[in-house]
Design a protein around this motif. Sequence first.
Motif, mmCIF file in Angstrom:
data_model
loop_
_atom_site.group_PDB
_atom_site.id
_atom_site.type_symbol
_atom_site.label_atom_id
_atom_site.label_comp_id
_atom_site.label_asym_id
_atom_site.label_seq_id
_atom_site.Cartn_x
_atom_site.Cartn_y
_atom_site.Cartn_z
ATOM 1 N N PHE A 1 -20.565 -5.615 -131.477
ATOM 2 C CA PHE A 1 -21.107 -5.539 -130.124
ATOM 3 C C PHE A 1 -20.468 -6.619 -129.278
ATOM 4 N N ARG A 2 -20.033 -6.217 -128.165
ATOM 5 C CA ARG A 2 -19.471 -7.197 -127.238
ATOM 6 C C ARG A 2 -20.586 -7.717 -126.321
ATOM 7 N N THR A 3 -20.280 -8.714 -125.605
ATOM 8 C CA THR A 3 -21.245 -9.302 -124.668
ATOM 9 C C THR A 3 -21.587 -8.310 -123.575
ATOM 10 N N SER A 4 -20.614 -7.575 -123.108
ATOM 11 C CA SER A 4 -20.879 -6.593 -122.048
ATOM 12 C C SER A 4 -21.801 -5.487 -122.555
ATOM 13 N N ASP A 5 -21.669 -5.108 -123.834
ATOM 14 C CA ASP A 5 -22.574 -4.103 -124.403
ATOM 15 C C ASP A 5 -24.000 -4.626 -124.423
ATOM 16 N N MET A 6 -24.165 -5.868 -124.810
ATOM 17 C CA MET A 6 -25.502 -6.481 -124.849
ATOM 18 C C MET A 6 -26.106 -6.557 -123.434
ATOM 19 N N VAL A 7 -25.298 -6.890 -122.465
ATOM 20 C CA VAL A 7 -25.771 -6.982 -121.087
ATOM 21 C C VAL A 7 -26.200 -5.607 -120.591
ATOM 22 N N LEU A 8 -25.384 -4.591 -120.880
ATOM 23 C CA LEU A 8 -25.721 -3.231 -120.452
ATOM 24 C C LEU A 8 -26.994 -2.724 -121.118
ATOM 25 N N ILE A 9 -27.184 -3.033 -122.404
ATOM 26 C CA ILE A 9 -28.407 -2.652 -123.105
ATOM 27 C C ILE A 9 -29.611 -3.358 -122.480
ATOM 28 N N ALA A 10 -29.484 -4.632 -122.146
ATOM 29 C CA ALA A 10 -30.565 -5.383 -121.513
ATOM 30 C C ALA A 10 -30.892 -4.802 -120.141
ATOM 31 N N VAL A 11 -29.855 -4.420 -119.397
ATOM 32 C CA VAL A 11 -30.076 -3.824 -118.079
ATOM 33 C C VAL A 11 -30.796 -2.480 -118.220
ATOM 34 N N MET A 12 -30.394 -1.668 -119.198
ATOM 35 C CA MET A 12 -31.044 -0.374 -119.420
ATOM 36 C C MET A 12 -32.511 -0.548 -119.816
ATOM 37 N N VAL A 13 -32.777 -1.492 -120.704
ATOM 38 C CA VAL A 13 -34.157 -1.737 -121.133
ATOM 39 C C VAL A 13 -34.994 -2.241 -119.962
ATOM 40 N N SER A 14 -34.448 -3.157 -119.168
ATOM 41 C CA SER A 14 -35.210 -3.679 -118.025
ATOM 42 C C SER A 14 -35.404 -2.579 -116.981
ATOM 43 N N ALA A 15 -34.417 -1.707 -116.780
ATOM 44 C CA ALA A 15 -34.574 -0.596 -115.842
ATOM 45 C C ALA A 15 -35.649 0.371 -116.334
ATOM 46 N N ALA A 16 -35.677 0.644 -117.632
ATOM 47 C CA ALA A 16 -36.700 1.518 -118.197
ATOM 48 C C ALA A 16 -38.082 0.901 -118.034
ATOM 49 N N ALA A 17 -38.204 -0.407 -118.261
ATOM 50 C CA ALA A 17 -39.492 -1.099 -118.104
ATOM 51 C C ALA A 17 -39.933 -1.075 -116.651
ATOM 52 N N PHE A 18 -38.999 -1.300 -115.729
ATOM 53 C CA PHE A 18 -39.328 -1.265 -114.295
ATOM 54 C C PHE A 18 -39.780 0.128 -113.883
ATOM 55 N N THR A 19 -39.085 1.159 -114.365
ATOM 56 C CA THR A 19 -39.450 2.539 -114.047
ATOM 57 C C THR A 19 -40.838 2.871 -114.583
ATOM 58 N N TYR A 20 -41.130 2.443 -115.807
ATOM 59 C CA TYR A 20 -42.438 2.693 -116.407
ATOM 60 C C TYR A 20 -43.529 1.991 -115.604
ATOM 61 N N LYS A 21 -43.283 0.739 -115.216
ATOM 62 C CA LYS A 21 -44.268 -0.033 -114.444
ATOM 63 C C LYS A 21 -44.501 0.625 -113.084
ATOM 64 N N THR A 22 -43.440 1.055 -112.422
ATOM 65 C CA THR A 22 -43.558 1.696 -111.115
ATOM 66 C C THR A 22 -44.331 3.012 -111.226
ATOM 67 N N LYS A 23 -44.061 3.763 -112.297
ATOM 68 C CA LYS A 23 -44.763 5.030 -112.515
ATOM 69 C C LYS A 23 -46.248 4.786 -112.719
ATOM 70 N N GLN A 24 -46.605 3.778 -113.501
ATOM 71 C CA GLN A 24 -48.014 3.468 -113.746
ATOM 72 C C GLN A 24 -48.721 3.050 -112.450
#
Length: 125
Positions: free
Chosen positions: A2-25
């Motif tokens: 895993f490269r650093t950019s892969d880790m950053v992209l995974i973190a961004v995806m997880v945070s985007a999913a969490a934000f979307t879930y929070k907004t939906k709730q």
Amino acid sequence: MFRTSDMVLIAVMVSAAAFTYKTKQEAEGQLASVRKLEQQIRFEQDSIALLKADWSLLTQPVRLQRLSEIYQPDLQLQSVDPHQFAKLSEIPVRALDIQDIIGQAHDLVAGGDSMDETKTGAVQQ
């Protein structure tokens, strides 16, 4: 692997999913409160309609006439005499001089605290 950019992209995806879930709730919570308010509004509108119907039934002239006849000894109501009201010709007319109006206007413009001394027919001194 895993490269650093892969880790950053995974973190961004997880945070985007969490934000979307929070907004939906939050949106679902707001929607539930809006529906509750709409239900309360419908209930109040129905209550108002019912009260208006009750009021129209209670104030029917036929019903009021019948009640006044039933309770006449207790209430001792009397019919209104049409001569109880004053006619327009019975109201005393006071001539108003234009000089009075101009003098009052000058007093008000000059800053005087003069009161309006115009008397109507109802005032007796």
